[in-house]
Design a protein around this motif. Structure first.
Motif, PDB file in Angstrom:
ATOM      1  N   ALA A 190      25.460  18.277  11.145  1.00 12.86           N
ATOM      2  CA  ALA A 190      26.838  18.535  10.730  1.00 12.86           C
ATOM      3  C   ALA A 190      27.857  17.718  11.518  1.00 12.86           C
ATOM      4  O   ALA A 190      29.010  17.597  11.090  1.00 12.86           O
ATOM      5  CB  ALA A 190      27.159  20.021  10.869  1.00 12.86           C
ATOM      6  N   TYR A 191      27.454  17.156  12.646  1.00 14.55           N
ATOM      7  CA  TYR A 191      28.391  16.407  13.483  1.00 14.55           C
ATOM      8  C   TYR A 191      28.980  15.228  12.717  1.00 14.55           C
ATOM      9  O   TYR A 191      30.195  15.003  12.730  1.00 14.55           O
ATOM     10  CB  TYR A 191      27.663  15.931  14.737  1.00 14.55           C
ATOM     11  N   THR A 192      28.123  14.465  12.036  1.00 15.11           N
ATOM     12  CA  THR A 192      28.614  13.315  11.284  1.00 15.11           C
ATOM     13  C   THR A 192      29.425  13.750  10.078  1.00 15.11           C
ATOM     14  O   THR A 192      30.467  13.159   9.758  1.00 15.11           O
ATOM     15  CB  THR A 192      27.438  12.430  10.845  1.00 15.11           C
ATOM     16  N   VAL A 193      28.967  14.786   9.376  1.00 18.99           N
ATOM     17  CA  VAL A 193      29.706  15.291   8.207  1.00 18.99           C
ATOM     18  C   VAL A 193      31.103  15.744   8.631  1.00 18.99           C
ATOM     19  O   VAL A 193      32.084  15.518   7.926  1.00 18.99           O
ATOM     20  CB  VAL A 193      28.942  16.438   7.534  1.00 18.99           C
ATOM     21  N   ALA A 194      31.199  16.379   9.794  1.00 24.59           N
ATOM     22  CA  ALA A 194      32.498  16.843  10.278  1.00 24.59           C
ATOM     23  C   ALA A 194      33.454  15.669  10.492  1.00 24.59           C
ATOM     24  O   ALA A 194      34.653  15.777  10.190  1.00 24.59           O
ATOM     25  CB  ALA A 194      32.326  17.622  11.578  1.00 24.59           C
ATOM     26  N   HIS A 195      32.936  14.557  10.997  1.00 21.56           N
ATOM     27  CA  HIS A 195      33.797  13.391  11.185  1.00 21.56           C
ATOM     28  C   HIS A 195      34.246  12.811   9.855  1.00 21.56           C
ATOM     29  O   HIS A 195      35.372  12.307   9.737  1.00 21.56           O
ATOM     30  CB  HIS A 195      33.087  12.332  12.037  1.00 21.56           C
ATOM     31  N   ALA A 196      33.391  12.887   8.848  1.00 20.64           N
ATOM     32  CA  ALA A 196      33.797  12.438   7.516  1.00 20.64           C
ATOM     33  C   ALA A 196      34.927  13.325   6.983  1.00 20.64           C
ATOM     34  O   ALA A 196      35.915  12.823   6.431  1.00 20.64           O
ATOM     35  CB  ALA A 196      32.602  12.465   6.562  1.00 20.64           C
ATOM     36  N   TYR A 197      34.801  14.620   7.151  1.00 22.12           N
ATOM     37  CA  TYR A 197      35.858  15.534   6.703  1.00 22.12           C
ATOM     38  C   TYR A 197      37.154  15.311   7.485  1.00 22.12           C
ATOM     39  O   TYR A 197      38.256  15.447   6.935  1.00 22.12           O
ATOM     40  CB  TYR A 197      35.413  16.995   6.841  1.00 22.12           C
ATOM     41  N   ALA A 236      41.495  18.109 -14.105  1.00 23.69           N
ATOM     42  CA  ALA A 236      42.426  19.139 -13.628  1.00 23.69           C
ATOM     43  C   ALA A 236      43.419  18.585 -12.615  1.00 23.69           C
ATOM     44  O   ALA A 236      44.272  19.316 -12.107  1.00 23.69           O
ATOM     45  CB  ALA A 236      41.645  20.297 -13.011  1.00 23.69           C
ATOM     46  N   GLY A 237      43.287  17.293 -12.306  1.00 25.17           N
ATOM     47  CA  GLY A 237      44.217  16.659 -11.379  1.00 25.17           C
ATOM     48  C   GLY A 237      43.952  16.954  -9.924  1.00 25.17           C
ATOM     49  O   GLY A 237      44.857  16.810  -9.089  1.00 25.17           O
ATOM     50  N   LYS A 238      42.711  17.326  -9.595  1.00 20.75           N
ATOM     51  CA  LYS A 238      42.387  17.696  -8.221  1.00 20.75           C
ATOM     52  C   LYS A 238      41.716  16.545  -7.470  1.00 20.75           C
ATOM     53  O   LYS A 238      40.923  15.788  -8.040  1.00 20.75           O
ATOM     54  CB  LYS A 238      41.438  18.904  -8.210  1.00 20.75           C
ATOM     55  N   ALA A 239      42.028  16.444  -6.194  1.00 17.44           N
ATOM     56  CA  ALA A 239      41.304  15.514  -5.332  1.00 17.44           C
ATOM     57  C   ALA A 239      39.844  15.946  -5.270  1.00 17.44           C
ATOM     58  O   ALA A 239      39.543  17.147  -5.251  1.00 17.44           O
ATOM     59  CB  ALA A 239      41.912  15.508  -3.940  1.00 17.44           C
ATOM     60  N   VAL A 240      38.936  14.966  -5.249  1.00 11.64           N
ATOM     61  CA  VAL A 240      37.508  15.266  -5.320  1.00 11.64           C
ATOM     62  C   VAL A 240      36.748  14.532  -4.219  1.00 11.64           C
ATOM     63  O   VAL A 240      36.971  13.347  -3.981  1.00 11.64           O
ATOM     64  CB  VAL A 240      36.918  14.854  -6.688  1.00 11.64           C
ATOM     65  N   LEU A 241      35.842  15.267  -3.579  1.00 12.71           N
ATOM     66  CA  LEU A 241      34.834  14.681  -2.706  1.00 12.71           C
ATOM     67  C   LEU A 241      33.487  14.910  -3.376  1.00 12.71           C
ATOM     68  O   LEU A 241      33.091  16.046  -3.610  1.00 12.71           O
ATOM     69  CB  LEU A 241      34.842  15.332  -1.323  1.00 12.71           C
ATOM     70  N   SER A 242      32.792  13.822  -3.698  1.00 12.16           N
ATOM     71  CA  SER A 242      31.459  13.932  -4.278  1.00 12.16           C
ATOM     72  C   SER A 242      30.423  13.462  -3.290  1.00 12.16           C
ATOM     73  O   SER A 242      30.613  12.464  -2.600  1.00 12.16           O
ATOM     74  CB  SER A 242      31.345  13.108  -5.560  1.00 12.16           C
ATOM     75  N   GLU A 243      29.329  14.194  -3.244  1.00 12.86           N
ATOM     76  CA  GLU A 243      28.163  13.718  -2.514  1.00 12.86           C
ATOM     77  C   GLU A 243      27.770  12.334  -3.005  1.00 12.86           C
ATOM     78  O   GLU A 243      28.048  11.958  -4.139  1.00 12.86           O
ATOM     79  CB  GLU A 243      26.981  14.660  -2.786  1.00 12.86           C
ATOM     80  N   TRP A 244      27.092  11.591  -2.137  1.00 15.05           N
ATOM     81  CA  TRP A 244      26.523  10.312  -2.526  1.00 15.05           C
ATOM     82  C   TRP A 244      25.097  10.524  -3.034  1.00 15.05           C
ATOM     83  O   TRP A 244      24.395  11.359  -2.479  1.00 15.05           O
ATOM     84  CB  TRP A 244      26.520   9.355  -1.335  1.00 15.05           C
ATOM     85  N   PRO A 245      24.655   9.799  -4.074  1.00 10.49           N
ATOM     86  CA  PRO A 245      25.410   8.838  -4.869  1.00 10.49           C
ATOM     87  C   PRO A 245      26.391   9.522  -5.808  1.00 10.49           C
ATOM     88  O   PRO A 245      26.173  10.662  -6.234  1.00 10.49           O
ATOM     89  CB  PRO A 245      24.328   8.084  -5.640  1.00 10.49           C
ATOM     90  N   GLN A 284      38.248  12.476   8.595  1.00  7.33           N
ATOM     91  CA  GLN A 284      38.890  11.308   7.988  1.00  7.33           C
ATOM     92  C   GLN A 284      39.537  11.672   6.658  1.00  7.33           C
ATOM     93  O   GLN A 284      40.645  11.223   6.342  1.00  7.33           O
ATOM     94  CB  GLN A 284      37.865  10.197   7.791  1.00  7.33           C
ATOM     95  N   ILE A 285      38.850  12.477   5.864  1.00  6.06           N
ATOM     96  CA  ILE A 285      39.398  12.900   4.570  1.00  6.06           C
ATOM     97  C   ILE A 285      40.672  13.712   4.776  1.00  6.06           C
ATOM     98  O   ILE A 285      41.670  13.536   4.059  1.00  6.06           O
ATOM     99  CB  ILE A 285      38.346  13.710   3.789  1.00  6.06           C
ATOM    100  N   HIS A 286      40.661  14.599   5.759  1.00  5.50           N
ATOM    101  CA  HIS A 286      41.842  15.412   6.042  1.00  5.50           C
ATOM    102  C   HIS A 286      43.032  14.536   6.407  1.00  5.50           C
ATOM    103  O   HIS A 286      44.161  14.749   5.944  1.00  5.50           O
ATOM    104  CB  HIS A 286      41.541  16.398   7.172  1.00  5.50           C
ATOM    105  N   ARG A 287      42.780  13.520   7.232  1.00  6.50           N
ATOM    106  CA  ARG A 287      43.864  12.602   7.596  1.00  6.50           C
ATOM    107  C   ARG A 287      44.387  11.851   6.376  1.00  6.50           C
ATOM    108  O   ARG A 287      45.601  11.663   6.222  1.00  6.50           O
ATOM    109  CB  ARG A 287      43.376  11.601   8.648  1.00  6.50           C
ATOM    110  N   ASP A 288      43.467  11.432   5.519  1.00  6.26           N
ATOM    111  CA  ASP A 288      43.890  10.711   4.317  1.00  6.26           C
ATOM    112  C   ASP A 288      44.765  11.579   3.422  1.00  6.26           C
ATOM    113  O   ASP A 288      45.789  11.122   2.895  1.00  6.26           O
ATOM    114  CB  ASP A 288      42.666  10.241   3.533  1.00  6.26           C
ATOM    115  N   LEU A 289      44.373  12.834   3.239  1.00  5.58           N
ATOM    116  CA  LEU A 289      45.140  13.732   2.370  1.00  5.58           C
ATOM    117  C   LEU A 289      46.465  14.128   3.008  1.00  5.58           C
ATOM    118  O   LEU A 289      47.465  14.324   2.314  1.00  5.58           O
ATOM    119  CB  LEU A 289      44.316  14.985   2.053  1.00  5.58           C
TER     120      LEU A 289
END
Length: 295
Positions: A252-259, A25-34, A261-266
């Protein structure tokens, strides 16, 4: 059109179907690991993403944790001098003698979720971020508890994923590395990551081998005869998320920092967060370890 990011956070066997639908669908994707159930699925999804030209992200959030980034920077700034070796001993919390009913699928290696792919995968990603990739390695893996029990009903179940993982090798730059992960929890040490150098030592401790939770304490010592003392993570490492000040013990503190970074990238077109191409590199390392262990 208003969907900016599709997040896939379901059990691993369903990742491929849902990630592919979002990519098509052409959407940016964040997938859980793995990312995929094994290396082949991961390579397939990365290839689709590249062909579609969409941004991708994978939830290897340990590398986003302020304490882990602080350790990386201390090493880069020469705190320990030349890194001679690093040692990790850790417990997986799950994959012990008992299992939670909703975690039964993690006992079957066909489902892609294991001590190797989840806590070991997250932690080795952070270790290699700070110290460099493996240039050579050997490994041993075993299932020492082939029969485990439902913690609610007491019913036995078969487990065929490894509950003992030992990896040793040489990293870029020549440092010798040793990582030992055990299923369940230990009565002694549950997370101990030591980095030994010519000028000093760093120690990271926590209550389990899931470094992606980010709930760890950093210690350091420099100079002859010095004893490790806590090195509080500077506030600058959490400055991007001032609303989370004082909440470092929350998962959630670490997950928030990951998001963040993703927000900055997008938003800015940068590349701070790990993407599907990075996921392929990490899955290739896990595949290499499995082959080295003959598992």
């Amino acid at each position: 059109d208003e969907v900016g990011l599709v997040v896939v956070a379901v059990k691993i066997p369903h990742h491929r179907e849902l990630v592919r639908a979002a990519l098509e669908a052409g959407k940016a994707v964040l997938s859980e690991w793995p990312l995929g159930n094994g290396l082949a699925e991961t390579e397939e999804l990365a290839a689709v993403a590249e062909a579609r030209g969409v941004r991708t992200f994978v939830g290897l959030q340990a590398r986003s944790a302020p304490p882990v980034r602080y350790v990386r920077d201390l090493i880069a700034d020469g705190y320990v001098g030349e890194v001679l070796s690093t040692s990790v001993i850790a417990s997986g919390r799950r994959w012990g003698p008992r299992f939670e009913p909703d975690g039964a699928y993690l006992l079957d290696r066909r489902n892609g979720g294991s001590l190797l792919t989840i806590p070991f995968g997250h932690t080795v990603d952070a270790v290699t971020m700070a110290l460099g990739e493996f240039t050579d390695l050997g490994a041993a893996m075993a299932t020492r508890r082939p029969k485990v029990h439902d913690e609610v009903t007491g019913e036995p179940a078969r487990m065929d994923v490894p509950d003992q993982i030992a990896v040793s090798g040489v990293l870029e730059g020549g440092a010798v590395a040793s990582l030992h992960f055990r299923g369940g929890l230990s009565r002694a040490t549950n997370f101990h990551w030591e980095i030994n150098g010519t000028a000093g030592d760093l120690l990271v401790t926590g209550d389990s081998g899931h470094l992606q939770f980010g709930q760890v304490t950093v210690y350091g010592a420099r100079g002859e005869g010095a004893q490790p003392a806590e090195l509080p993570v500077p506030g600058s490492y959490g400055a991007a998320l001032p609303a989370l000040a004082g909440r470092t013990t929350e998962v959630a503190y670490t997950v928030a920092h990951a998001y963040e970074q993703i927000h900055r990238d997008l938003t800015d077109g940068t590349h701070h967060a790990p993407d599907f191409a990075h996921a392929v590199r990490r899955h290739r390392l896990l595949d290499r370890i499995e082959r080295a262990a003959g598992f």
